[in-house]
Each structure stands twice: as structure tokens, then as C-alpha cells.
Enzyme design. Structure first.
Site, PDB file in Angstrom:
ATOM      1  N   LYS A 207       8.187 -13.704   1.175  1.00  0.00           N
ATOM      2  CA  LYS A 207       7.264 -12.401   1.703  1.00  0.00           C
ATOM      3  C   LYS A 207       7.113 -12.929   3.149  1.00  0.00           C
ATOM      4  O   LYS A 207       6.615 -13.895   3.461  1.00  0.00           O
ATOM      5  CB  LYS A 207       6.053 -12.446   0.952  1.00  0.00           C
ATOM      6  CG  LYS A 207       4.900 -11.355   1.520  1.00  0.00           C
ATOM      7  CD  LYS A 207       3.757 -11.260   0.746  1.00  0.00           C
ATOM      8  CE  LYS A 207       2.874 -10.289   1.092  1.00  0.00           C
ATOM      9  NZ  LYS A 207       1.653 -10.075   0.437  1.00  0.00           N
TER      10      LYS A 207
ATOM     11  N   LYS B 190      10.426  -9.267   0.371  1.00  0.00           N
ATOM     12  CA  LYS B 190       9.393  -8.283   1.085  1.00  0.00           C
ATOM     13  C   LYS B 190       9.096  -8.518   2.480  1.00  0.00           C
ATOM     14  O   LYS B 190       8.864  -9.524   2.839  1.00  0.00           O
ATOM     15  CB  LYS B 190       8.012  -8.134   0.310  1.00  0.00           C
ATOM     16  CG  LYS B 190       6.782  -7.374   0.747  1.00  0.00           C
ATOM     17  CD  LYS B 190       5.473  -7.749   0.045  1.00  0.00           C
ATOM     18  CE  LYS B 190       4.697  -6.736   0.537  1.00  0.00           C
ATOM     19  NZ  LYS B 190       3.328  -7.075  -0.354  1.00  0.00           N
TER      20      LYS B 190
HETATM   21  C1  PBG Z   1      -1.294  -8.944   0.011  1.00  0.00           C
HETATM   22  C2  PBG Z   1      -0.421  -8.106  -0.084  1.00  0.00           C
HETATM   23  C3  PBG Z   1      -0.039  -7.307   1.070  1.00  0.00           C
HETATM   24  C4  PBG Z   1       0.929  -6.402   0.517  1.00  0.00           C
HETATM   25  C5  PBG Z   1       1.021  -6.448  -1.056  1.00  0.00           C
HETATM   26  N1  PBG Z   1       0.216  -7.517  -1.367  1.00  0.00           N
HETATM   27  C6  PBG Z   1      -0.265  -7.248   2.427  1.00  0.00           C
HETATM   28  C7  PBG Z   1      -0.243  -8.495   3.110  1.00  0.00           C
HETATM   29  O1  PBG Z   1       0.103  -9.402   2.905  1.00  0.00           O
HETATM   30  O2  PBG Z   1      -1.314  -8.331   3.871  1.00  0.00           O
HETATM   31  C8  PBG Z   1       1.670  -5.319   1.181  1.00  0.00           C
HETATM   32  C9  PBG Z   1       2.232  -4.181   0.682  1.00  0.00           C
HETATM   33  C10 PBG Z   1       2.708  -3.068   1.427  1.00  0.00           C
HETATM   34  O3  PBG Z   1       2.530  -3.127   2.873  1.00  0.00           O
HETATM   35  O4  PBG Z   1       3.062  -1.969   0.847  1.00  0.00           O
HETATM   36  N2  PBG Z   1      -1.426 -10.013  -0.847  1.00  0.00           N
END
Ligand code: PBG
Length: 335
Positions: free
Chosen positions: A205, A258
């Protein structure tokens, strides 16, 4: 005519000469069976359209189950639940995350009662629940600096995951990027007999600008700083393979990358290095880029969205988390 012909025995266009031939030659495909739909669930009795994430809704517990029934009938096999937490329920520890009467456990029970066949995945991380908007537990120092604590956060994630498993979650998906959380979650779930509950790891991520609209939808933007000490540097790909190897060792059932479309190389590399199934998260910013361009009349929404998602499948992802899932399932059904 004959005299003008090139001496060209190899003509790739023969494999593209008609719709049926193209269909036979097609290397990858997209169907509703590959889609996981992220859903937002909130307190109260209202469903609120999300302005910053066009087409999505903050659902109340009472109505999310009926919507899941509709989605399952459209062919969507799985939903991923995210909590919308009112400011007054947030604290420094994020303790609402393991409240058995919180919106997520209540939504899991409602969905499993109404559509038992729907696979229910839940997000595990603290950012919607703590006052910091950080995925982990924050320690603030007198000089104004701060740190996201790893091992203390993993303990909290274990409590959150067990709370979801007790409510009936099928898949737990930790999105926090702490070290060692897959092994800790697996051990804790097995310790309570939840040997059938799966773990989808957010393996790679990235600290991405494309999460902005999601944070608006949840009111979970970091109150200060950024997430770069735990989310990955967008410049890196070898690090993603290192994370993938660790997740496999620690017992992840499947991996996830992601965002998705800017990271197709990461998906492809992970596909080449791992035999685990791979998911990819087509995040809020990627989704809205297509929606916004279509709203301006610059792109054909259906063709551009389907092509974006197909590219993720072609790169090697088995599953795609996308806000476009309901719309795509309808499009695919209409074809
Ligand atoms: C946070 C989380 C995020 C997303 C999913 N879980 C945002 C972040 O890490 O700040 C992002 C999902 C998206 O942008 O569609 N645990």
C-alpha cells in the site's frame, strides 16, 4: 490487385478480423465475479450520498443489508466494510474500533442474516477511529514530533479483527501497513477458533495522493503529518516483493496492491513472484479521474472504466476492489 500485395505471410491482423475471432483470442477478462465493493457504514437511520465520492453512499446499518442483497443478485460476491465514525466517538486509542456494538459488527450481522452467501470483508486499521486520522497508535513527544507505534498498533488491530470475526466477518483486511500484523492476526484468529476467517493483506500500500476523496468520505484525513513511515514510497517495487514474501510466510491468504492502475508493474511483478491470489484496489482518486473526465464529456465513462479495470486484470490481479463495482456489474450484464 495481386501485383500490389506484399509478401507478408505473418499477418497478426488475422487474429483480430471479427468479433468472434477476437473473442477466441482474448487473453484476459473482467466479470462481476472478480469485483469487491467497498462500502461505508454509518450510525443513525439515514443513507447519505457522498459528495466527494460520486456514486457512493454512507449506508445506515438498517439499509446496507438490502443493498447487499441487490449487489449479490448483480453478481458481486464480496463487499468490504469501512466505518464512518462521528467525531464524538473518536479517542486517542481508537477504541470504538473494537466496540462489539459499533457500526461494522452490526452491519456484518445484518448482512450475514439477509444474504448469507455474500462474502463480507472488513477493513482493519485505526484511522477512522482515532482523533489523529493515522492508521496506528500515535505517540506524541514534547518537542512536537510524533511516532506511529508498531507493536502497540498490532495489539489494537488484533482486538478490532477479533471483534469483526465474532460478528461473522469472512475476510479481515488490514490496511495499516504495520510490520508483523499478518502473523499476529492469524495467531489471534486461530486462538479463538476462527480458522476459517481469511486474511487479505494490504501487502503493498503506497503513500498515495489518490486516497484524498476516500479520506473526505470518512472524515479520516490525518490531522497532522503524513503516512510515509508506514505506507510505501511510490518509487519502490523491490520493497513490494519483500512485503509479499513476508505476508506469505506470515500466513496471508491473498495479497493486495494499492492503488492499482498506477502500479500495474507492481501487480505484474507480484504475480510473477507469488502463487498466492492477488487483489488490487482501484482507489477513490483513480475512480474519480474517470468519473470527472466523463462528466466533462472528455471520456466515455463506460469504455474508460471497463478498460481501466481490464488493465488491472491483464497485469495479473485476480480480484479488484472498486467503487465502480455495481455500475460495472450492470454494464456487464447488459452486454
Ligand atoms: C486507511 C485506508 C485508506 C484507504 C483505504 N483504507 C486511506 C489511507 O490510507 O489514508 C483508501 C481507499 C481509497 O482511496 O479508495 N486505512
Amino acid at each position: 490487385m495481386g501485383g500490389d500485395m506484399m509478401n507478408l505471410p505473418i499477418r497478426p491482423r488475422r487474429n483480430r478480423k471479427s468479433a468472434s475471432v477476437r473473442g477466441m483470442m482474448r487473453e484476459s477478462s473482467l466479470s462481476a465475479a472478480h469485483l469487491i465493493y467497498p462500502m461505508f457504514v454509518q450510525e443513525g437511520a439515514e443513507n447519505t450520498p457522498i459528495e466527494s465520492l460520486q456514486g457512493c453512499t454512507r449506508w445506515c446499518v438498517a439499509d446496507i443489508a438490502a443493498e447487499c442483497k441487490r449487489l449479490f443478485n448483480l453478481g458481486i460476491p464480496c463487499v468490504d466494510l469501512f466505518a464512518v465514525v462521528p467525531e464524538e466517538k473518536k479517542d486517542a486509542a481508537g477504541s470504538e474500533a473494537w466496540n462489539p456494538e459499533g457500526v461494522v459488527p452490526r452491519a456484518i450481522r445484518a448482512i450475514k442474516a439477509a444474504v448469507p452467501e455474500m462474502t463480507v470483508m472488513t477493513d482493519v486499521a485505526l484511522d477512522p477511529f482515532n482523533t489523529y486520522g493515522q492508521d496506528g497508535i500515535v505517540r506524541e513527544y514534547a518537542d512536537g514530533t510524533y511516532e506511529i507505534l508498531n507493536d502497540e498498533t498490532v495489539e489494537a488491530l488484533v482486538k478490532q479483527a477479533l471483534c469483526h470475526a465474532r460478528a461473522g466477518a469472512d475476510i479481515i483486511s488490514p490496511s495499516d501497513m504495520m510490520d508483523g500484523r499478518i502473523a499476529a492476526l492469524r495467531a489471534a484468529l486461530d486462538g479463538e477458533g476462527f480458522t476459517k476467517v481469511s486474511l487479505m493483506s494490504y501487502t503493498a500500500k503506497y503513500a498515495s495522493a489518490f486516497y484524498g476523496p476516500f479520506r473526505g468520505a470518512l472524515g479520516s484525513a490525518p490531522k497532522f503529518g503524513d503516512k510515509k513511515t508506514y505506507q510505501m514510497d511510490p518509487a519502490n517495487i523491490r520493497e513490494a516483493l519483500r512485503e509479499a514474501a513476508l505476508d506469505a510466510e506470515e500466513g496471508a491468504d491473498f495479497l493486495m496492491v494499492k492503488p492499482a492502475t498506477m502500479y500495474l508493474d507492481v501487480i505484474a511483478a507480484m504475480r510473477a513472484h507469488s502463487n498466492l491470489p492477488i487483489a488490487a484496489y482501484h482507489v477513490s482518486g483513480e475512480y474519480l479521474m474517470v468519473k470527472a473526465a466523463a462528466a466533462s464529456g472528455w471520456l466515455d465513462e463506460k469504455q474508460a472504466m471497463l478498460e481501466s479495470l481490464l488493465s488491472i486484470r491483464r497485469a495479473g490481479a485476480d480480484m479488484i476492489l472498486t467503487y465502480a463495482a455495481p455500475q460495472v456489474a450492470e454494464w456487464l450484464r447488459g452486454e
